[in-house]
Design a protein around this motif. Sequence first.
Motif: not given
Length: 290
Positions: A31, A45, A94, A97-98, A101, A103, A106, A110, A179, A183
């Motif tokens: 990021h 993602e 979860r 994953y965050k 991520a 977003t 999410p 990704l 990012d 997107r």
Amino acid sequence: MYAVLFFHKEDKMERIESLANGRIKLAASLHQRRTREQTGKFIAEGVRLVETAVASSWRVDFMIVTDDALKNERVKSIAEKLEARRVPVLVASRELYKKAAATDTPQGVLCVMERRAWTMDDIAASMGTGEGAAEKAPLIVVLDGVQDPGNAGTILRTADAVGATGVIAMKGTTDFFSDKVVRSAMGSLFHLPVVTSVDTADLLTFVEQQSLSVFVTMLDDTARPHFDADFTVPSAIVFGNEGSGVSGALRDVGEKIFIPMRGQTESLNVATSAAIVLYEAVRQRYYMSL
């Protein structure tokens, strides 16, 4: 520690159990622009964007997915395709994953991708001769100091929609692999050549070598309405910074054009301006005879 999750007898995916996992840490670090530039990697993602990325010829390093996302048949299909290519597919909770991520909400999937280092030669190679019917004439989109990632991504998407030959980002333009740009482009980054960090001298050499007509969008007493320009010829259209417009070095390079406005607003968003001008090029190239 890891467990094995089975789709079929021959398919297995590694389960990530720790924040210390190297791939989680790598994804989280991407990021930052500095890390993207150092590693040559970036993140795609979201279900639709990952589908587009996997369907493209771009290299996927690995995918991170949540258990909940794997219940989605589209995500499961993506995972199976990557497994068949021997691309690592990593399953994370979860919460883990965050950490990777970008977003706020999410979708749970990704991919870490390798960025493609397009060059001006790549754009030139895709141009052909530029002769013949108007629809075959090259159409190059040039971004000069566009800073907002949403604007840059939207212009990429519009360039893709109009069938542009390629996009050139001058030095000082936002990172096309961030990012938000990725997107906002909605997969268009994977569809056309995009050359970044180009300096003025290289751009001028390119347009001269390729015999391109240059159009500079700006408010100026010598500018004429964009629909009076001839976009049927091999063209490079320059869109400038949201606040200061096109830089001084490019202002006098080509023909100045502006978008007429009849209301009280003083200006348009650069992404909106790009759409208006580029679709005038589409009208001239494809629909003038209708």
